[in-house]
Design a protein around this motif. Structure first.
Motif, PDB file in Angstrom:
ATOM      1  N   GLY A 601       0.709  -1.190  -0.095  1.00 54.83           N
ATOM      2  CA  GLY A 601      -0.080   0.088   0.023  1.00 54.83           C
ATOM      3  C   GLY A 601       0.834   1.181   0.090  1.00 54.83           C
ATOM      4  O   GLY A 601       1.900   1.342   0.524  1.00 54.83           O
ATOM      5  N   ASP A 602       0.306   2.458  -0.412  1.00 54.51           N
ATOM      6  CA  ASP A 602       0.883   3.549  -0.697  1.00 54.51           C
ATOM      7  C   ASP A 602       0.815   4.333   0.784  1.00 54.51           C
ATOM      8  O   ASP A 602      -0.129   4.494   1.258  1.00 54.51           O
ATOM      9  CB  ASP A 602       0.161   4.380  -1.800  1.00 54.51           C
ATOM     10  N   ALA A 603       2.157   4.604   1.228  1.00 52.30           N
ATOM     11  CA  ALA A 603       2.423   5.236   2.331  1.00 52.30           C
ATOM     12  C   ALA A 603       1.724   6.616   2.684  1.00 52.30           C
ATOM     13  O   ALA A 603       1.356   7.032   3.831  1.00 52.30           O
ATOM     14  CB  ALA A 603       3.732   5.310   2.901  1.00 52.30           C
ATOM     15  N   LYS A 604       1.291   7.139   1.404  1.00 56.81           N
ATOM     16  CA  LYS A 604       0.871   8.601   1.632  1.00 56.81           C
ATOM     17  C   LYS A 604      -0.690   8.167   1.950  1.00 56.81           C
ATOM     18  O   LYS A 604      -1.193   8.946   2.615  1.00 56.81           O
ATOM     19  CB  LYS A 604       1.331   9.470   0.511  1.00 56.81           C
ATOM     20  N   GLN A 605      -1.160   7.738   1.137  1.00 56.42           N
ATOM     21  CA  GLN A 605      -2.751   7.474   1.186  1.00 56.42           C
ATOM     22  C   GLN A 605      -3.076   6.658   2.458  1.00 56.42           C
ATOM     23  O   GLN A 605      -4.100   6.960   2.869  1.00 56.42           O
ATOM     24  CB  GLN A 605      -3.049   6.783  -0.147  1.00 56.42           C
ATOM     25  N   PHE A 606      -2.063   5.791   2.685  1.00 56.15           N
ATOM     26  CA  PHE A 606      -2.361   4.779   3.942  1.00 56.15           C
ATOM     27  C   PHE A 606      -1.414   5.014   4.927  1.00 56.15           C
ATOM     28  O   PHE A 606      -0.523   4.102   5.022  1.00 56.15           O
ATOM     29  CB  PHE A 606      -2.749   3.391   3.503  1.00 56.15           C
ATOM     30  N   SER A 732      -5.842   3.530   6.200  1.00 55.29           N
ATOM     31  CA  SER A 732      -6.065   4.823   6.704  1.00 55.29           C
ATOM     32  C   SER A 732      -7.590   4.748   7.844  1.00 55.29           C
ATOM     33  O   SER A 732      -8.117   4.002   7.434  1.00 55.29           O
ATOM     34  CB  SER A 732      -6.327   5.830   5.634  1.00 55.29           C
ATOM     35  N   LEU A 733      -7.389   5.841   8.542  1.00 53.44           N
ATOM     36  CA  LEU A 733      -8.565   5.941   9.412  1.00 53.44           C
ATOM     37  C   LEU A 733      -9.226   7.298   9.497  1.00 53.44           C
ATOM     38  O   LEU A 733      -8.194   8.052   9.799  1.00 53.44           O
ATOM     39  CB  LEU A 733      -8.333   5.189  10.847  1.00 53.44           C
ATOM     40  N   ALA A 734     -10.355   7.591   9.059  1.00 52.42           N
ATOM     41  CA  ALA A 734     -10.839   9.020   9.146  1.00 52.42           C
ATOM     42  C   ALA A 734     -11.865   9.123   9.705  1.00 52.42           C
ATOM     43  O   ALA A 734     -13.075   8.149   9.704  1.00 52.42           O
ATOM     44  CB  ALA A 734     -10.784   9.489   7.665  1.00 52.42           C
ATOM     45  N   LYS A 735     -12.242  10.327  10.097  1.00 51.02           N
ATOM     46  CA  LYS A 735     -13.625  10.684  10.761  1.00 51.02           C
ATOM     47  C   LYS A 735     -14.702  10.209  10.144  1.00 51.02           C
ATOM     48  O   LYS A 735     -14.571  10.696   8.918  1.00 51.02           O
ATOM     49  CB  LYS A 735     -13.699  11.818  11.584  1.00 51.02           C
TER      50      LYS A 735
END
Lengths: 736, 264
Positions: A601-606, A732-735
């Motif tokens: 996985g892409d470290a920036k996106q995830f 990734s974890l987002a509100k």
């Protein structure tokens, strides 16, 4: 008469006093209390004769003996079998709730066929005939190898029957589920010369070092591990857990080393560096019983000094040095690997490094060490199958999953690669798939890809007992008896130190119109005729089982429920190894000298890392959790229908998330809504997710609750072996 | 024949928290043994009936100094400062819960309970649960109900009974065999037997031959909320001081108090 105020009041008071003194209020209260508790639909369990039956649990590879309490014909309670060498009276949560699986309304009650998307009951004759017609057609078209199978286990007569059927019929594509045992087995083959299984002598170890193994979260034989660790506490043996999260196992350890996930192999190599550079290894072992030591030593000393390892693993240099010394100086040290319950095989690099760590301390085959175990007790041999010309030709075809092929010559089975192979259109498409004792749609990583791959297979036959995810996708179901209704041998490996076989017996008569999968296989083979039928000369599965076990074992098994090979003695390293040179062969340095398998996985996106965690409170494998398990699942794992993921408060602060907040979890494989639970017992930057939820099928107690880890984490082929080496994925974890 | 009064017993438990792994086998064994019902959604733990419940304790220290300990909580079968003065027994207006002088077990008589829930308010251990709904088993699953324990109806309180029906069965067995006395092995609770880690020990706290007698005298033994004077019959063991301290309400800076030993 005029009613004035005074008269009204006296009448009122008089009436009140009169009613109070009469029996009326008491009678009404009494009736009311009786009525409120008189609910005819509250069941009154009928009494009857108590009967106790011995049998064997088959819900995991652990091999526990069970004592089933029956009232007349009803199973009311399942307990551990006292005196059984594995569990001696103890039992895990899943085994204890097994009666709920027997009486589950989601049992498949008769053979069914999917017609226009709906299930229609058919007769057993029709069901078996459908299969044999299809198989005969495929064979005549020269497509025998397009018949594939995914089965639960490698050992035991049912699995042997499947292998025999595939060999006689002529398809190399029988795949079984893999686990850490496969990775271990390969390492044992490469280093010690024979493809055996590992046994771990926890009972005599005085220093246990676990690389992420959930020793009390269901690793190996769960109840045996509980007992062994309890005993270690009594003996004051030391136990160190290397794991990024404070699991139950880490919580019970004497020392917890919260490592950066995925770098366990590097830590093991760093510890080897300490042992080699300080000459703490078993000298006689290295000098007289090894090959390739110098090359290996050179590679480790050059590449894995503690300072570098500390940087990669997040564990202090001093800690690494101390741990290495302490491990090497312990009398009976033991290092183990296989993350969580060991459901994912893991990389060759990691398993080999941990095995070498054991070898250097001279514990191979010794008390408290790693033993080379046979894959179960010896059975009476079956006559060799002689594939006919068609079968012999078809068996020359390459396996679809690539196991044993050019790319991965060492692997036995690679079911985790199947979806990818089918979806990319490589190889001849599978025309017919058997699924027995497995639930690939739920348990294989990357659920979406697996569903897509299975949808591309024109005909799928399931032998499930319950309507699970894979059975739902099938075209035909030939339901097996529930394990409490059938005979079956259960050879146990699971890291035990003596070969044991249990016998499951029918503790109740089959409740529905089901058939033993062994009988189904024999019936299919006999209907196929000619050489295939000749290979299956048994009258039915029970006679096959009885003959295979032999009279002596059968008698002991039916009487006591288990049979232990008392004559088995582990071979200590001093007596040599099974390799051609009778020596321990150090793994090729090139196979260990590379960065470990990383999270994709892409470290920036995830920017975060998702890891799956196992627990005894949820069944994470092919068997779905019964209602009792869902009931004891903590609200920090499941809240109403929502999966709760665990993150460190520091991570939560960065993301602006509070306890219980809703969020969207995303990985390259999938995304879903979750809630968060803040816990100090996890490395910052990680997201932990419980395995065993997110079932699409089964009953309302389980279905639709939480999310499946496999829908988020995809397989990562180990470059050395091909086995799935995924330990997590970037996320990734987002509100929300 | 000389008639002798049998010495009253005091059944109790010693739970080794250093051994408890939090697996939950005791909870499931208890539910299966005692016909405890289950609902579709059990994530609201306040109304989730669990006679035996495993709590997760933490030392509240930040990563990586965090420590976790599991604590199984059955009914504590309080004796109170005077025999039988349990918090729940004292407040029950229906005599639906009672202290048995013969065994020290706090009983619960479902058909007598009218659901006022005073006992739930009085119990400092949250060991009592109210049946807000009728128990419903999925079709076919009533088959696994045990005839030894009656299923409860809506509107009554229930709690752990130390598997009293097993005591009755053991007594029957002893009577039948004419041995009179009940051996330690003959009466064990379902949770004790199921615990795969061997963390739970059960027996007569007053009987020198029983394992619990010695274990409760361990210097690391403590009881929950001991300072309330509930005089419970469930002892816990832990080598960790923060765990022992978690067993009672300590003020900040207050040192660990030596427990009062009422049973000796």
């Amino acid at each position: 008469m005029k009613i004035d105020r005074r008269c009204f009041l006296s009448l009122g008071i008089g009436a009140a006093a009169g009613i109070t003194l009469s029996p009326l209020p008491w009678k009404i209260t009494d009736d009311l209390s009786i009525w409120t508790q008189n609910w005819p639909w509250t069941p009154v369990p009928p009494d009857g004769k108590t009967i106790n039956k011995k049998s064997a649990c088959q819900l995991c590879p652990g091999g526990c003996g069970i004592a089933v309490r029956r009232i007349d014909k009803r199973v009311v309670k399942i307990e551990g079998l006292k005196g059984h060498p594995v569990n001696d009276g103890g039992l895990c949560t899943l085994g204890l709730s097994a009666a709920q699986l027997l009486y589950s309304p989601f049992r498949i009650q008769a053979p069914v066929k999917k017609v226009n998307g709906k299930w229609r009951k058919i007769s057993w004759d029709d069901a078996l005939a459908t299969i044999t017609t299809k198989m005969t057609e495929l064979r005549e078209e020269g497509k025998a190898h397009t018949v594939a199978g995914i089965i639960g286990g490698e050992r035991g007569t049912v699995s042997m029957l499947w292998q025999r059927l595939f060999k006689a019929y002529g398809s190399p594509n029988l795949m079984r589920n893999t686990s850490m045992e496969d990775a271990y087995s390969l390492v044992l083959q490469k280093t010690q010369g024979n493809r055996v299984l590992p046994g771990f002598d926890f009972e005599n170890a005085d220093f246990v070092l676990s690389f992420g193994s959930g020793l009390i979260d269901g690793w190996g034989s769960p109840v045996r591990m509980f007992r062994a660790l309890g005993d270690m506490k009594n003996r004051q043996a030391k136990f160190v857990q290397v794991e990024p999260r404070l699991s139950n196992t880490a919580a019970k350890a004497d020392q917890w080393l919260p490592i950066i996930p995925g770098t366990e192999a590097l830590l093991a190599l760093g510890l080897i560096h300490v042992i080699l550079s300080e000459s703490l290894y078993q000298v006689r072992f290295v000098e007289q019983h090894c090959e390739g030591f110098d090359n290996f030593k050179k590679m480790v000393l050059e590449t894995y000094p503690p300072e570098q390892v500390a940087k990669a693993t997040g564990i202090k240099v001093e800690t690494i040095k101390e741990l290495g010394r302490e491990f090497a100086r312990a009398k009976n040290p033991l290092a183990v690997c296989g993350r969580g319950q060991g459901l994912t095989p893991g990389s060759f690099q990691e398993t080999a490094a941990v095995h070498v760590l054991n070898a250097l301390t001279g514990n191979l085959g010794e008390k408290g060490g790693v033993l080379a175990m046979p894959a179960g007790p010896e059975y009476e041999e079956w006559p060799e199958v002689e594939p006919d010309d068609v079968a012999a030709e078809a068996l020359q075809q390459k396996r679809l999953d690539g196991a044993g092929g050019d790319e991965f010559p060492d692997a036995g089975d690679l079911p985790t690669r199947l979806a990818q192979v089918i979806n990319t259109g490589k190889g001849d498409g599978i025309q017919l798939l058997f699924i027995s004792g497995a639930n690939p749609v739920y348990t294989l990583p990357d659920t979406k890809a697996v569903q897509k791959a299975l949808a591309a297979i024109p005909f799928k036959v399931s032998f499930a007992t319950h309507m699970d995810e894979s059975a739902e996708m099938a075209d035909l179901i030939l339901p097996n008896h529930c394990f409490l209704e059938r005979y079956e041998d259960v050879p146990v490996a699971a890291g035990l130190t003596s070969p044991i076989v249990n016998l499951a017996v029918p503790v109740v008569k089959p409740m529905y119109n089901t058939k033993h999968v062994g009988d189904s296989i024999i019936a299919i083979a006999q209907a196929l005729g000619d050489e295939i039928a000749d290979a299956f000369s048994w009258e039915n599965y029970k006679t096959c089982l009885k003959e295979t076990l032999g009279d002596e074992k059968w008698e002991k098994l039916t009487e006591e429920g288990y049979w232990v090979d008392e004559e088995f003695k582990p071979v200590p390293w001093k007596e040599g190894f099974k390799s051609a040179a009778t020596k321990f062969i150090f793994p090729d340095p090139a196979r260990l000298n590379h960065p470990p398998v990383s999270a994709s996985g892409d470290a920036k996106q995830f920017p975060l890392t998702l890891i799956a965690c196992d627990s005894m409170r949820l069944a994470g494998g092919a068997v779905g959790s019964p209602p009792f398990l869902i009931k004891i699942t903590p609200d920090s794992v499941l809240l109403k229908e929502d999966l709760v993921v665990e993150i460190n408060p520091a991570t939560a602060a960065d993301l602006g998330l509070k306890e219980g907040a809703q969020a969207v979890l995303a990985t390259p494989k999938g995304s879903g809504r979750v809630r968060v639970h803040l816990d100090h017992g996890i490395r910052p930057g990680l997201v932990a997710m419980a395995r065993g939820l997110g079932h699409g099928a089964h009953d309302k107690y389980l279905a639709g609750k939480g999310l499946n880890t496999n829908a988020f984490i995809g397989p990562v082929d180990d470059p050395d072996s091909g086995y799935d080496a995924a330990w997590g994925i970037s996320a990734s974890l987002a509100k929300a | 024949m000389k008639q002798e009064q049998e010495k009253p017993k005091k059944f109790g438990m010693v739970i080794d928290l250093d051994k408890c792994t939090g697996c939950g086998a005791c909870m499931v064994a208890c539910m299966a043994e005692n016909n405890v019902p289950f609902k579709e959604n059990e994530t609201n733990k306040l109304d989730s009936i669990t006679w035996m419940r495993v709590y997760k304790l933490t030392n509240n220290k930040p990563f990586p100094m965090t420590e976790v300990c599991y604590l199984p909580r059955p009914c504590q079968h309080c004796e109170g400062l005077h025999t039988g003065h349990s918090p729940c027994v004292s407040v029950c207006p229906a005599t639906a819960t009672d202290y048995d002088m013969e065994t020290g077990i706090v009983s619960q008589i479902y058909t007598r309970c009218f659901g006022c829930r005073y006992c739930m308010g009085a119990c400092p251990y949250h060991a009592r649960y109210f049946n807000w709904w009728d128990p419903v088993w999925p079709e076919g699953m009533e088959k696994m109900l045990s005839p030894n324990v009656s299923p409860r109806m809506r509107g009554v309180v229930e709690k752990c009974s130390f598997c009293f029906h097993r005591y009755q069965a053991a007594k029957d067995k002893a009577f039948y065999k004419e041995t009179r006395a009940i051996a330690e092995d003959d009466y064990q609770t379902a949770c004790t037997q199921a615990c795969p880690a061997g963390a739970i020990t059960f027996g007569d706290l007053d009987n020198k031959d029983h394992a619990v007698y010695k274990k409760k005298q361990d210097p690391n033994a403590f009881r929950l909320l001991e300072r309330l004077g509930t005089n419970t019959k469930v002892y816990y063991l832990s080598r960790k001081e923060w765990v022992r301290k978690a067993g009672d309400n300590y003020l900040p800076g207050e040192g660990l108090q030596k427990p009062r030993r009422i049973h000796e």
